[in-house]
Enzyme design. Structure first.
Site, PDB file in Angstrom:
ATOM      1  N   ASN A 147       0.806  -1.219   0.000  1.00 18.24           N
ATOM      2  CA  ASN A 147       0.000   0.000   0.000  1.00 18.24           C
ATOM      3  C   ASN A 147       0.841   1.273   0.000  1.00 18.24           C
ATOM      4  O   ASN A 147       0.314   2.369   0.184  1.00 18.24           O
ATOM      5  CB  ASN A 147      -0.943   0.018   1.208  1.00 18.24           C
ATOM      6  N   GLU A 172     -11.431   1.378   6.348  1.00 17.89           N
ATOM      7  CA  GLU A 172     -10.657   0.921   7.503  1.00 17.89           C
ATOM      8  C   GLU A 172     -11.642   0.645   8.629  1.00 17.89           C
ATOM      9  O   GLU A 172     -12.391   1.549   9.031  1.00 17.89           O
ATOM     10  CB  GLU A 172      -9.670   2.015   7.925  1.00 17.89           C
TER      11      GLU A 172
END
Length: 315
Positions: free
Chosen positions: A72, A180
């Site tokens: 990421n 998230e």
């Protein structure tokens, strides 16, 4: 994007991807994506093709965050343009492959929307992550999701800080959105976290279906938390941590941290207070994955963004 009559007009969002396993030990996204790869019925919507995709299969197999380097953070122009050769870190090679499948990044051929599913060990609840304050399609989408999730909270983290923004896997898309959800330990699957992520994805795909059907979404405002500063743990001259997150701050993601409030507690019990000039809103507090990144938490500032009305471009 074009503008007409005060509304921002976008093409139909025909290609959508849902990424899981960007970090191989974040189990909600891994499990959902594997489930949807076997049976797409839950993510199918009229007028859109949705592809569920495991981004880092080797890390998923090992139940580790990554193999060689953080996927990421790997979607930099340098990595994506480097020649393919033996010896490249696994995640750099994987980033190049993902860019070819879902990009190329920044091109008209890139996927319309990519959702990247993550878990956090921090007490953040459900959080949508945006990379631009001017992407009115995404602003309208998160507004729709927040309303659909009510009375459950769903925070919006805006990361367009010039020095703290990083090259995410979702950044390949025209409209990237991170999700998230926590708290959840690494390598663990919690049913409540799993279901929260699943519900958010349902609402997100519903929004895209409505947009593609011709629904116009009126102008609105959205509360966001803009990334401000990365805070490291206190350290000695050898780089070793000398203090912990203070118990008054632990698990208090999104709550105001005022000047003078306890921030860290040294191993001998001394309190270190926040010395900023004004209140901030910490998040990713004591995230397990960020010890290696020398980050105890990030501070944010709360603000309200205005989103234009959005509608599909008429063909």
């Amino acid at each position: 994007m074009s503008s007409r009559g005060g509304a921002s007009c976008f093409p139909q969002a025909e290609r959508v991807a849902i990424f899981g396993g960007t970090h191989g030990n974040e189990m909600s996204g891994v499990t959902l994506v594997n489930m949807w790869m076997k049976n797409r019925a839950e993510i199918e919507r009229n007028g859109v093709t949705t592809r569920a995709f495991i981004t880092n299969p080797r890390a998923v197999e090992k139940c580790s965050r990554y193999i060689d380097t953080d996927l990421n953070r790997a979607f930099t122009p340098e990595n994506l343009s480097t020649p393919t050769e033996d010896g490249l870190p696994y995640e750099v090679q994987r980033a190049k492959e993902i860019n070819q499948i879902f990009g190329p990044k920044g091109s008209p051929d890139a996927y319309d929307v990519i959702f990247d599913l993550h878990n956090t060990t921090s007490n953040m609840g459900s959080t949508l992550i945006l990379e631009s304050s001017t992407d009115h399609f995404n602003l309208q989408m998160v507004h729709y999701i927040k309303k659909a999730m009510a009375p459950e909270s769903c925070m919006v983290l805006l990361n367009e800080h010039p020095h703290l923004k990083y090259s995410t896997s979702r950044s390949v898309a025209k409209h990237p959105i991170g999700l998230e959800v926590g708290p959840q330990p690494q390598g663990v699957l919690r049913s409540n976290i799993f279901e929260s992520m699943r519900t958010i994805m349902k609402h997100a795909l519903d929004f895209i279906e409505l947009f593609n059907s011709g629904v116009e979404f009126p102008a609105c405002s959205i509360e966001v938390f803009r990334v401000h500063e990365r805070m490291d743990y206190p350290r000695d001259t050898n780089g070793n941590i000398t203090a912990m997150v203070h118990p008054h701050l632990q698990d208090c993601d999104w709550e105001p941290l005022n000047p003078g409030d306890p921030m860290f507690q040294t191993f001998d019990g001394r309190t270190i207070v926040y010395e900023g000039a004004s209140p901030v809103y910490p998040t990713f507090i004591n995230e397990a994955a960020y010890y290696e990144k020398q980050q105890a938490f990030i501070t944010t500032r709360r603000e309200t963004l205005a989103a234009n009305a959005v509608r599909k471009i008429s063909k």
